[in-house]
Design a protein around this motif. Structure first.
Motif, PDB file in Angstrom:
ATOM      1  N   PRO A  17       0.805  -1.232   0.000  1.00 38.53           N
ATOM      2  CA  PRO A  17       0.000   0.000   0.000  1.00 38.53           C
ATOM      3  C   PRO A  17       0.831   1.272   0.000  1.00 38.53           C
ATOM      4  N   GLN A  18       2.140   1.153   0.133  1.00 36.05           N
ATOM      5  CA  GLN A  18       2.994   2.338   0.076  1.00 36.05           C
ATOM      6  C   GLN A  18       3.398   2.701  -1.353  1.00 36.05           C
ATOM      7  N   VAL A  19       3.152   1.798  -2.303  1.00 36.53           N
ATOM      8  CA  VAL A  19       3.565   2.040  -3.684  1.00 36.53           C
ATOM      9  C   VAL A  19       2.515   2.871  -4.406  1.00 36.53           C
ATOM     10  N   ARG A  20       2.955   3.952  -5.015  1.00 38.85           N
ATOM     11  CA  ARG A  20       2.084   4.802  -5.820  1.00 38.85           C
ATOM     12  C   ARG A  20       2.777   5.117  -7.133  1.00 38.85           C
ATOM     13  N   GLY A  21       1.980   5.335  -8.160  1.00 39.58           N
ATOM     14  CA  GLY A  21       2.523   5.691  -9.457  1.00 39.58           C
ATOM     15  C   GLY A  21       1.796   6.892 -10.018  1.00 39.58           C
ATOM     16  N   PHE A  22       1.980   7.120 -11.306  1.00 33.57           N
ATOM     17  CA  PHE A  22       1.394   8.285 -11.962  1.00 33.57           C
ATOM     18  C   PHE A  22       0.674   7.868 -13.246  1.00 33.57           C
TER      19      PHE A  22
END
Length: 360
Positions: A17-22
């Motif tokens: 849940p800490q991984v974010r993208g664009f």
């Protein structure tokens, strides 16, 4: 029924849940206030297919944003909202004028034409925005039985290129379309981002300026699922309930769609989420402008940044952050920010971009 606080599940977490993208604001999860609203609506029995208390209350919430004649028809998704709305505005021989870049034209798998049974008449635009002059390129031939009849103008706010129509621009489109006997549909998948960018109520660029039917988006702004067709002019459509069912967009447990939209719209969650996503896009754009060799392609007016950079840099950067090519041949990419994008996410991405550009 068990207390939700004590319920356990056999499901397992399969992602970090800490991984974010664009890549897309659709990648984001549901806002905690949305999840709380879903839990609130759970338990007990409510009448199915939209006769529940939550869908009834949603109508009053929509009135506060779009006036007393607005009527909301919750649906599952954005494509469904657009197909139902456009069907309601067209005859079987009807056509819809839209920008060539419109979502209904390039990202809905042909659903408006194949499921909705209508013809799209597309117009190239430099910035994703139609004008009365551009509309006139396809607004003709109403008496020609050999040509699909133009009956609707469909615009997107904000556009697929991240640009935002002003209220006056939409008023000019509506006035022109109505003078020609056509209706106006607004695809509002990111309507909250547009309102946040303009710093005006949503009614300012919808029913106040003449939009007939709106596809209201929730999913890209923190909802788990669910959108709504909002009829702003009751005289412009017919048989909406039947078209929603025919198009497989009638939710049996509709309270779980309606309560999410209520959670967004009852106060200011919709606006808080949109303002944050827009602010993160501005932070990203400001950082990108300091990187030599990277060009921003369109004004950054909502939560999207379109850029052009070397192809090999994009491929390396995609291994570190998820995002998409917009036009791979030209080297154009799209970076999207969401309600849960953090400043640290933006800064980490900018650092990675600078590192990959330095390897050129």
């Amino acid at each position: 029924m068990a207390d939700p606080a004590t319920v356990r599940t056999d499901a397992r977490r399969h992602h970090d849940p800490q991984v974010r993208g664009f890549a897309s604001d659709n990648y984001a999860g549901a806002h905690p206030e949305i999840l709380a609203a879903l839990a609130l609506a759970n338990g007990g029995h409510q009448v199915a297919y939209g006769e529940d208390d939550y869908t009834g209350h949603l109508q009053r919430v929509m009135h506060s944003h779009f006036g007393p004649t607005a009527e909301a028809f919750p649906v599952f998704n954005g494509t469904g909202a657009n197909v139902v709305a456009l069907q309601a505005l067209t005859d079987r021989w009807g056509a819809v004028i839209c920008a060539e870049s419109a979502h209904i034209n390039v990202d809905e798998g042909g659903a408006p034409e194949r499921v909705g049974g209508l013809k799209l008449l597309t117009v190239p635009t430099p910035d994703g925005k139609l004008t009365p002059e551009l509309i006139d390129r396809e607004a003709y031939g109403w008496e020609d039985e050999h040509r699909a009849m133009p009956q609707v103008v469909s615009i997107t706010q904000n556009t697929e290129l991240g640009t935002v129509y002003t209220p006056d621009e939409i008023r000019a489109i509506c006035d022109h379309a109505h003078e020609l006997g056509m209706k106006v549909h607004l695809d509002g998948a990111r309507i909250a981002n547009a309102a946040a960018s303009l710093d005006v109520p949503m009614r300012t660029f919808t029913n106040t300026v003449g939009v007939d039917v709106l596809s209201f988006g929730g999913t890209k702004n923190g909802a788990l699922f669910g959108e709504a067709v909002v009829v702003l002019d009751p005289d412009s459509v017919r048989a909406m309930k039947h078209l929603r069912k025919l198009s497989m967009q009638l939710a049996s447990k509709m309270r779980f769609v309606s309560v999410q939209l209520e959670a967004l719209l009852a106060r200011d969650l919709w606006l808080r989420n949109a303002r944050h996503a827009n602010a993160m896009a501005q932070r990203l754009a400001e950082g990108v402008r300091t990187v030599d060799g990277v060009e921003i392609l369109h004004p950054v007016q909502a939560n999207a940044v379109f850029a052009r950079l070397p192809h090999e840099v994009t491929e390396r950067l995609q291994k570190r952050f998820r995002f998409y090519f917009w036009d791979e041949k030209a080297g154009d990419v799209r970076w999207m920010c969401a309600f849960d994008t953090r400043e640290d996410d933006v800064d980490a991405f900018l650092l990675a971009l600078k590192e990959e550009m330095a390897r050129q």
